[in-house]
Design an enzyme around this catalytic site. Structure first.
Site, PDB file in Angstrom:
ATOM      1  CE  LYS A 196      26.477  -6.022  -6.556  1.00 16.39           C
ATOM      2  NZ  LYS A 196      27.054  -5.564  -7.827  1.00 16.39           N
ATOM      3  NE  ARG A 214      -2.134  -1.614   3.458  1.00 15.82           N
ATOM      4  CZ  ARG A 214      -1.767  -2.862   3.713  1.00 15.82           C
ATOM      5  NH1 ARG A 214      -2.091  -3.819   2.874  1.00 15.82           N
ATOM      6  NH2 ARG A 214      -1.075  -3.153   4.792  1.00 15.82           N
ATOM      7  CB  THR A 215       3.632   2.494   2.134  1.00 16.78           C
ATOM      8  OG1 THR A 215       2.868   2.319   3.331  1.00 16.78           O
ATOM      9  CG2 THR A 215       4.463   3.760   2.240  1.00 16.78           C
ATOM     10  CG  HIS A 262       4.105   4.506   8.300  1.00 17.89           C
ATOM     11  ND1 HIS A 262       4.070   5.425   7.271  1.00 17.89           N
ATOM     12  CD2 HIS A 262       3.853   3.296   7.732  1.00 17.89           C
ATOM     13  CE1 HIS A 262       3.783   4.795   6.144  1.00 17.89           C
ATOM     14  NE2 HIS A 262       3.659   3.500   6.397  1.00 17.89           N
ATOM     15  NE  ARG A 267       7.141  -0.446   4.455  1.00 16.58           N
ATOM     16  CZ  ARG A 267       5.952  -0.071   4.918  1.00 16.58           C
ATOM     17  NH1 ARG A 267       5.478   1.121   4.637  1.00 16.58           N
ATOM     18  NH2 ARG A 267       5.243  -0.875   5.649  1.00 16.58           N
TER      19      ARG A 267
END
Length: 187
Positions: free
Chosen positions: A83, A55-56, A133, A105
């Site tokens: 890596k 959703r975000t 958030h 995020r």
């Protein structure tokens, strides 16, 4: 009010007046009820999602598309993080491409704040660990205000795993700033 160039790392970083300004600007854009791909066509944003999100991530992508932003998507599963490159090196490398802002995020609490100290472009926290958030809290606050006409004096119950919820934490901070009475209920 001019917020250009500011990072959005946590809800307490903004005053009530600044948040009301963001709500008013959001309402204006929403009420346009049409996409305007020319609005931000000269701007770009890098989306660095180092934690799963549906959703975000899609909300940021869709908003960018609707207003004409160019988007650079960085997914941890297909980046040099696989890596051993650190998130900090990734952020510096992305900054070198000169996007106008960076949305992050990450599972690590405080990572967006740390990156904001390394780069010279605005950083938007799209969720970091159990910490915050703020973009979700702004959306929730906007929705509550739109639905009820105010936040002040409302009684709000937040249900769920409050201790581990960055959304609950950010919502509590924002709603208290506006004078809502918060009750929480969870395991």
């Amino acid at each position: 009010m001019n917020l250009v160039g500011r990072s959005l790392l946590d809800t307490p970083d903004f005053t009530q007046d600044e948040i009301l300004f963001l709500f008013d600007e959001t309402r204006k854009l929403k009420n346009k009820n049409q996409d305007d791909p020319r609005l931000l066509s000269s701007k770009s944003v890098a989306l660095l999602f180092f934690e799963p999100s549906t959703r975000t991530r899609t909300s940021f992508e869709m908003a960018a598309f609707r207003w004409g932003l160019r988007v650079l998507n960085i997914d941890a599963t297909s980046s040099s993080a696989q890596k051993g490159e650190t998130i900090f090196d990734t952020a510096r490398n992305i900054e070198a491409l000169r996007p106008d802002a960076m949305v992050i995020r990450h599972v690590g609490s405080g990572i967006p704040l740390q990156i904001s100290k390394l780069v010279k472009i605005p950083v938007i926290n799209a969720g970091d660990g159990f910490h915050a958030h703020p973009t979700q809290a702004l959306l929730d606050g906007f929705t509550i205000r739109e639905k009820f006409g105010k936040i002040e004096g409302l009684k709000v119950l937040i249900l769920g795993d409050i201790a581990h919820s960055r959304v609950a934490r950010s919502n509590i901070q924002l709603l208290r700033l506006f004078g809502a009475r918060i009750t929480v209920c969870g395991p």
